[in-house]
Write an enzyme that holds these catalytic residues in place. Structure first.
Site, mmCIF file in Angstrom:
data_model
loop_
_atom_site.group_PDB
_atom_site.id
_atom_site.type_symbol
_atom_site.label_atom_id
_atom_site.label_comp_id
_atom_site.label_asym_id
_atom_site.label_seq_id
_atom_site.Cartn_x
_atom_site.Cartn_y
_atom_site.Cartn_z
ATOM 1 N N ASP B 93 36.904 0.154 -53.371
ATOM 2 C CA ASP B 93 36.140 1.377 -53.088
ATOM 3 C C ASP B 93 37.132 2.546 -53.174
ATOM 4 O OD1 ASP B 93 33.463 0.541 -50.726
ATOM 5 O OD2 ASP B 93 34.267 -0.594 -52.416
ATOM 6 N N LYS B 156 29.105 5.553 -54.866
ATOM 7 C CA LYS B 156 28.932 5.467 -53.409
ATOM 8 C C LYS B 156 28.951 6.860 -52.818
ATOM 9 C CE LYS B 156 31.599 3.512 -49.487
ATOM 10 N NZ LYS B 156 32.691 2.628 -49.111
ATOM 11 N N LYS B 192 25.648 2.631 -53.584
ATOM 12 C CA LYS B 192 25.928 2.299 -52.183
ATOM 13 C C LYS B 192 25.902 3.549 -51.329
ATOM 14 C CE LYS B 192 29.642 0.404 -49.222
ATOM 15 N NZ LYS B 192 30.885 -0.387 -49.174
#
Lengths: 299, 256, 486
Positions: B93, B156, B192
């Site tokens: 991430d 995300k 996400k």
């Protein structure tokens, strides 16, 4: 267990402590000082807080914190909240009439003033979403622009309530301000302060966000210079000022070009949208209207 | 579809162990409940986490690239990524350089994402936009397109360290960017939302948004994750309530 | 979109609104002079739930004698009470109506959806709150009319007759009654025959609010009842919202009389999407514009104009969005598009669908399943339609959208204005100066820029040309209910 009564003729009643109303809470004055209010029979009605400049300072912080949120509410929402204040007040006639009589009112005058106070609130509740329509304009400028002017609240307004009435004068000192999206700090009548604090209790149960209206009790002379010089107060409203006061106020308010309004209970129209407009700024916006063929007029 | 997360300055091996246990044992009352999709931790905990969850079908996601601020030298960000992958991270991430984005250095932002994607090797890359710092929806859409073009497997919303984190408007805009990319190229990209989704009801709203914008193919943990820590417990409470009809108390659901 | 790989069902579970707390009487009489009284005609007609075809109640049929009784009651109330009490007191009565309606909001929303077919989410979130807001806003004008019209000594007119349609039954009742009362008039109102229930419930509420007898009267019935009201010699003003055809009939009936008149009729609004619009939001606006309330909206954006360069993208996104609209049980909170209000209206819509197909236009309908009983029409889109086709010209009053492409601003303005209607229009572009270019030149009473179907009690609503005359809402809307001097 024997039957417990709250205010039986034989039992003694619980006396009310009259505090200040700041940020939606009821603190005592940070100075710890008081002054007594006694009724015609010299009985103690209340030891009312003698507010200090620090109380005022704290109230301004609370009012400033609440202002953006209060202004951001829809006019309809503000309208409903002010109507709700009337709903909450209406049920409390007995309490207020008794308090006014303790301050020297006759029964008839107390009831009249109470009734006028409820109607005053209903009247101004109806202005919140209308004064903008009455006092705005679309301006037909000579260039190809959409041009419109609308009122906007000033921000934080301080007020000295009239010393002539206990309840109605108190409402007159701040309702037009909050109607227009400002938040307020009010110094209640010095001689007739108790109804103002009871009214603050009504405000606290009316969905009025904390800090929108803040109520102090105390001495005008002592607090005058602070009310009028505070750099984070945008407007100052004074009901029934002493002549000498207006010079001092005008001078100290100049520091931040504070907007100052003097009203006299005898002359100033109270049920008027001009009381709202006195505490508004006007914003004019321009936006081009495209025109392939060249320039044209505006709206 | 939950990534169970711990990303605190005070994280320790003990904390990570407890979280990994929870990931595979959500509630004794529901032995058939699927495990969470992944554990998300700081890079130094990847090896430990991997040793505890790999055999349970739970992935290990590692933050990297000077999470959460992204304010560091490019070399360190790439190295960090490579090491996390070497330690066993299945997913990375990363955070984009918001400062550079606001300076208008879009090429820099793009190139950085590409470089991190390359450093990921087989690991899947989630690109965190930190939408709360991006500031407006048009810019979020643009940043989404950029991240997708630069190779993101997932986009995300947030690091979860600032407010606002994930919101429905921002999520919708990002889902629309994914949809538009799919129509142009036929390629799927995952999404996400992270931070601020702490109850099951809100999570359902997000799922419906995914279903109506992208379709049911995205409703698997291969293409959609919730970045959440307290969501899991609320989900469990709702499942128990659904079975028993009784409102639950937090006391009955393990806090770790 | 991509194929699903798992076999989890992602269908939405039913989310039914509870109706057990709501009472609908077996039979309703007329509300005249503060009481419910049986009709002189001795006749009743059924009102049904268009989603299930079940009968909900029996409604009294008012004849000429009944209408006369109602007008007399309104006249008496006007002369003896309503024009005598202070304006502030009038306002306080109207505030009570607003607050009581807020207290009973859910009950009214449920009945509105059962009787009319619109989704519960809409009656709950739009119709009822707006109706309450309308009463609340107008209550505040009662004692402030001097400020609304400077130098004009506003006075009330007298008895007003009001006829309202079936698409927003309670909201239309509020739009009519609130300003009439605020301005000091008394009212005889005729609801639409397929949707009388919420008006009758409102009558009960008005009684609870303590309004003096005869200030508001409700006479239920169909076209003949309306006619009797229009032709009654002691009605000082008529307000009508409904079809253009009936509006013209009313105008003819009143020719030569001194009866004041306002009309809010049909529309065929142009919804214009430019290349530089926020396309996804424009698509939401298109959907809202024509599929909201099943397209039973006079100001519906029923003619879509898309700049040719983005037409494919807009249509693709629009179809995707249409496929996600849930058509079904109005009482389910998931429902987006409810039932068509009546069998007659459904037949009318189907007539237009056939005409569009016959003209050879490509018709797209969402693939959603619809219930077996009840009246349903799936959201429909006709693409690349021409300006001269019947589906571009006539008001369908259903969830049917006719789309055309355009190339320049001048072209689309001309086409948008090329209609006998002029109620509303929509403009979608991110460029401010372009918005105001369009808004200054579109001949419509309401122009929505980057939004659609937005209503507010403070915002005047009404049409140009055959969409009617007069405005409702805001300061401008008050003038229809006042005599203004100077």
């Amino acid at each position: 267990m024997a039957n417990k009564k709250t205010t039986s003729p034989e039992g003694i009643a619980v006396m009310k402590t009259y505090k200040l109303f700041i940020g939606g809470a009821f603190p005592r004055t940070e100075s710890g000082r008081f002054y007594p209010i006694r009724n015609g029979s010299d009985e103690l009605i209340a030891n009312v807080c003698l507010s200090s400049r620090k109380d005022f300072r704290n109230a301004v912080v609370a009012a400033r914190k609440a202002q953006a949120g209060w202004e951001a509410k829809s006019a309809y929402n503000r309208s409903q909240i002010i109507y709700r204040i009337a709903e909450m007040l209406q049920q409390r006639e007995e309490l207020f009439v008794k308090e006014m009589k303790d301050l020297g009112y006759t029964d008839i005058n107390a009831k009249e003033e109470f009734s006028a106070s409820v109607d005053y609130l209903v009247h101004f509740a109806g202005w919140c979403d209308k004064y903008v329509q009455v006092f705005s304009s679309v301006n037909p400028v000579a260039s190809s622009h959409f041009n419109f002017s609308v009122p906007e609240p000033m921000g934080v307004v301080a007020a000295f309530a009239s010393n002539k009435t206990a309840l109605l004068g108190f409402l007159e000192s701040f309702v037009p301000a909050i109607c227009g999206g400002n938040t307020a700090i009010v110094l209640a009548s010095e001689d007739l302060p108790t109804c103002a604090i009871s009214m603050a209790e009504v405000l606290a149960t009316s969905d009025v966000p904390g800090g929108t209206v803040n109520v102090l009790t105390g001495n005008r002379k002592e607090l005058m210079s602070h009310f009028s010089s505070h750099m984070d107060v945008n407007g100052f409203v004074i009901w029934d000022a002493e002549t000498a006061a207006s010079i001092e106020i005008g001078e100290s308010a100049s520091e931040n070009v504070k907007r100052v309004k003097f009203y006299e209970s005898e002359d100033s129209a109270v049920l008027s949208p001009h009381r709202i407009m006195d505490l508004q700024e006007i914003k004019t916006t321009w936006h081009p209207i495209e025109s392939i063929s060249g320039s044209g007029s505006g709206y | 579809m939950i990534d169970l997360t711990t990303l605190e300055g005070k994280d320790t091996e003990g904390k990570v162990r407890q979280l990994c246990h929870k990931a595979a044992h959500l509630h004794h009352g529901f032995p058939d409940l699927p495990n969470v999709a992944a554990i998300c931790v700081y890079p130094t905990f990847v090896k430990l986490a991997k040793s505890l969850v790999a055999d349970k079908g739970i992935k290990v996601a590692s933050v990297a690239t000077a999470f959460p601020s992204g304010q560091s030298f490019p070399k360190y960000k790439i190295d960090e990524t490579k090491e996390a992958v070497a330690e066993g991270a299945d997913e990375i991430d990363m955070v984009i350089s918001r400062g550079r984005f606001h300076q208008g250095d879009y090429a820099y932002v793009f190139d950085e994402i590409s470089a991190v994607k390359e450093a990921c090797g087989k690991a899947r890359l989630k690109v965190i936009l930190e939408t709360g710092e991006i500031g407006n929806l048009d810019a979020v859409y643009f940043a989404s397109q950029m991240a997708i073009s630069a190779g993101a497997d997932f986009i995300k919303t947030s690091t979860g360290k600032i407010n606002p984190a994930a919101t429905m408007p921002v999520t919708l805009v990002m889902l629309e960017a994914i949809r538009d990319h799919y129509y142009e190229t036929g390629k799927m990209v995952g999404m996400k939302p992270a931070g601020g989704i702490s109850n099951a009801k809100l999570a359902l709203h997000y799922l419906i948004m995914v279903k109506e914008t992208l379709g049911e193919a995205w409703l698997t943990n291969e293409w959609f994750r919730f970045g959440a820590s307290s969501l899991a417990n609320d989900l469990l409470k709702q499942l128990v309530k659904q079975e028993t009809g009784i409102y639950q108390s937090a006391n009955y659901f393990a806090l770790d | 979109m991509a194929k699903t790989t798992k076999n989890t069902s992602w269908d939405l579970s039913p989310a039914p609104e509870s109706t057990g707390h709501v009472t609908i009487d077996k039979r309703y009489d007329l509300f005249i002079d503060g009481k419910f009284v049986p009709p002189a005609t001795k006749k009743y007609f059924k009102t049904i739930n268009p989603a299930t075809e079940e009968t909900l109640s029996e409604i009294a049929l008012a004849g000429e004698k009944d209408v006369d009784k109602a007008v007399k009651a309104a006249r008496k109330a006007y002369d003896t009470t309503w024009s005598k009490i202070s304006a502030a007191e009038r306002g306080k009565y109207i505030y009570r109506i607003a607050r009581l309606l807020q207290e009973r909001a859910r009950e009214f929303a449920v009945i509105e959806s059962l009787d009319g077919g619109k989704p519960i989410r809409e009656s709950r979130d739009v119709d009822v709150p707006l109706a309450a807001a309308h009463f609340f806003y107008h209550a505040g004008w009662a004692d402030k009319l001097d400020y609304a019209f400077a130098n004009s000594s506003p006075t009330s007119i007298g008895v007003v007759g009001q006829i309202i349609p079936w698409n927003f039954p309670l909201l239309m009742a509020a739009w009519k009654i609130a300003p009439a009362l605020a301005c000091g008039n008394t009212v005889v109102l005729k609801p639409a025959e397929t949707t009388s229930l919420t008006a009758l419930k409102l009558a009960e509420l008005i009684r609870d609010a303590g309004l003096p007898d005869g200030v508001v009267n409700i006479v239920t019935g169909a076209g003949d009842t309306g006619k009797a009201l229009v032709n009654h010699p002691d009605v000082n003003k008529i307000a009508f919202t409904g079809s253009t055809d009936v509006g013209k009939m009313i105008r003819r009936s009143l020719a030569g009389t001194s009866t004041r008149l306002t009309l809010e009729l049909g529309g065929k609004a142009a919804n214009i999407v430019f290349e530089d619009a926020a396309i996804d939001q424009a698509v939401e606006g298109i959907v809202n514009g024509i599929y909201f309330n099943q397209g039973h909206v006079c100001c519906a954006g029923s003619r879509l104009f898309v700049e040719e360069s983005v037409a494919d993208e807009v249509i693709r996104k629009l179809k995707h969005r249409m496929n996600n609209l849930i058509v079904g049980d109005p009482m389910d909170k998931n429902t987006d598009v409810g039932a068509i209000n009546s069998k007659d209206q459904l037949l009318t819509i189907e007539k237009y669908l056939k005409a569009g197909e016959k003209d050879g236009y490509e018709m797209f309908q969402s693939q959603v399943a619809v219930p077996k009983k009840g009246y349903w029409c799936r959201p429909t889109l006709f693409t690349n339609v021409s300006q001269s086709s019947i589906i571009s010209k006539e008001e369908i009053f259903g969830p049917v959208l006719a789309m055309q492409t355009f190339r320049t601003i001048d072209e689309v303005i001309d086409k948008a204005n090329n209609t006998p209607y002029g109620l509303s229009a929509g403009v979608w572009t991110d460029k401010g100066s372009k918005i105001f270019n369009l808004t200054t030149r579109l001949k419509a009473g309401v122009v929505w820029a980057n939004t659609f179907n937005k209503f507010d009690p403070t915002s005047p609503f009404g049409g140009y040309k055959e969409s009617g005359f007069g405005r409702e809402g805001g300061v401008h809307g008050l003038s229809a209910y006042l005599n203004l001097q100077g």
